[in-house]
Write an enzyme that holds these catalytic residues in place. Structure first.
Site, PDB file in Angstrom:
ATOM      1  CE1 TYR A 186      36.577  69.799  82.881  1.00  0.00           C
ATOM      2  CE2 TYR A 186      38.638  68.844  82.108  1.00  0.00           C
ATOM      3  CZ  TYR A 186      37.938  69.907  82.634  1.00  0.00           C
ATOM      4  OH  TYR A 186      38.589  71.081  82.914  1.00  0.00           O
TER       5      TYR A 186
ATOM      6  CD  GLU B   6      36.087  73.475  82.653  1.00  0.00           C
ATOM      7  OE1 GLU B   6      35.202  74.320  82.917  1.00  0.00           O
ATOM      8  OE2 GLU B   6      36.802  72.949  83.523  1.00  0.00           O
TER       9      GLU B   6
END
Ligand code: ADP
Ligand code: MG
Length: 385
Positions: A108, A196
């Protein structure tokens, strides 16, 4: 403003941030053709401005070109429900065909503006592919934050710190550092609010690629980026909000039944609070801003009444730059031209308030006057009970 994954990936490519090959398919035949070009397999991905598509059935693996064509047909036009769309879901207008990647690890990565430190902050975690909110709640120690000094930018040692925290070494480590630096440059140059990458993937071949990408932009800086503005997809915005923006009005949809017309965001908050305090619930609020014209006020009314949930309207205006007589004339104009079908409570205060009240009283329309904010809130709540 948010954009689609396929658009975000176009930007990534411009900044030399590695991402799998992929294209939007215009029809089923095209989906088949693209899959052939990718060697016979592909990942078919619904494009909506919401995450959680994988779990909701919006990301599917196609084992051959025919299957890609079938998946394309199923996905286009479907209503996709994910935990981020709400129960009503989102209609899929665009389908993206991506080259499949052999995944070794899902990580992530995000850059965002951290309001606490007023700085762009890099967030990295070894727990990719899952919701970061879940990681933050259950295992917050697995999220590493790197706060970036705007005068220096993302320094080499900070990028290495993040790559190290992601558990990388060797070639993948070097690739991740370059990836981070290019992504940071995109963030700053395009005035992003959030980027993101979830998941950031380490492939079996040792490459570091963005498998998914979500980018949000600072609306106040969009005028500097016509290329980004061209990515705006009105299908993804509430129709009333789009309509309001045409008249420079700010409309926010909520889930109650009292429509609110106010001037200023602070007054909007206060108005909603007092409606709630008296047991009501706002359906929306429309901020007409500081210097609206009669015409804008009329349009504001049309937009509020266009919301089928609205059972009553509270107009709460504090006339500063905005004059109460202009508001009153706008309301009367709306009553004449559109017709008002629900109770309307008006509370005016400030510049030209006496003229405003007079215009309303003499209009011949059944407009309920609120003597002050409390009185107005009580009256509007009572009218929907
Ligand atoms: P969302 O976050 O909306 O669920 P993603 O693009 O992150 O959508 O895809 C969900 C999952 O699907 C990923 O975590 C990954 O496991 C898989 N996936 C997506 N794209 C690819 C691809 N090109 N190759 C292989 N797997 C993929
Ligand atoms: Mg994702």
């Amino acid at each position: 403003m948010n954009i689609h994954e396929y658009q975000a990936k176009e930007l990534l490519r411009q900044y030399k941030v590695a991402t799998p090959d992929g294209r939007v398919a215009v029809d089923a035949e095209n989906a088949r053709q693209i899959t052939k070009e990718f060697g016979g397999q592909s990942v078919v991905k619904a494009q909506i401005h919401a995450g959680g598509r994988g779990k909701g059935g919006g990301v599917k693996f196609a084992k051959n070109p025919d299957e890609a064509a079938e998946l394309f047909k199923k996905m286009l036009g479907m209503t996709l429900v994910t935990h981020q769309t709400g129960a009503e879901g989102r209609k899929v207008h665009t389908v993206f065909i991506s080259n499949p990647v052999d995944i070794e690890k899902e990580l992530y990565l995000a850059f965002l503006v951290d309001r606490g430190s007023s700085r762009i902050t890099l967030m990295a975690s070894t727990e990719g592919g899952v919701e970061i909110e879940e990681v933050a709640e259950k295992t917050p120690e697995k999220i590493v934050k790197v706060v970036i000094d705007p005068a220096i930018g993302l320094s080499g040692f900070q990028a290495r710190q993040a790559a190290f925290a992601l558990g990388l070494s060797g070639d993948a480590f070097k690739k991740a550092v370059t990836f981070l630096q290019n992504l940071y440059r995109l963030f700053v140059e395009k005035d992003c609010a959030m980027v993101e990458i979830n998941p950031l993937v380490i492939t079996k071949q040792g490459d570091v690629v963005a498998l998914d990408a979500k980018i949000g932009f600072d609306d106040n800086a969009l005028f500097r980026h016509p290329d980004v503005l061209a990515y705006r997809d009105l299908n993804e915005e509430a129709p009333e909000e789009v309509e309001a923006s045409k008249f420079n009005l700010n409309f926010i949809k909520l889930d109650g039944n009292i429509g609110c017309m106010v001037n200023g965001a602070g007054l909007a908050m206060g108005t909603m609070d007092i409606i709630k305090y008296h047991g009501g619930s706002p359906a929306n609020f429309l901020d007409v801003g500081g210097g609206a014209t009669e015409e804008a006020v009329k349009n504001a009314f049309r937009i509020i009444l266009g919301d089928k949930e609205v059972k009553a309207v509270l107009v709460n205006i504090f006339g500063g730059i905005m004059r109460c007589d202009i508001v009153a004339n706008g309301i009367v104009k709306a009553a004449k031209e559109i017709g008002i079908t629900v109770p309307v409570v008006v509370r005016l205060e400030g510049t030209n308030v006496e003229e405003g009240k007079k215009i309303l009283a003499e209009s011949g329309y059944n407009l309920i006057v609120g003597n002050d904010l409390k009185d107005a809130a009580e009256k509007v709540v009572a009218s929907v009970k």
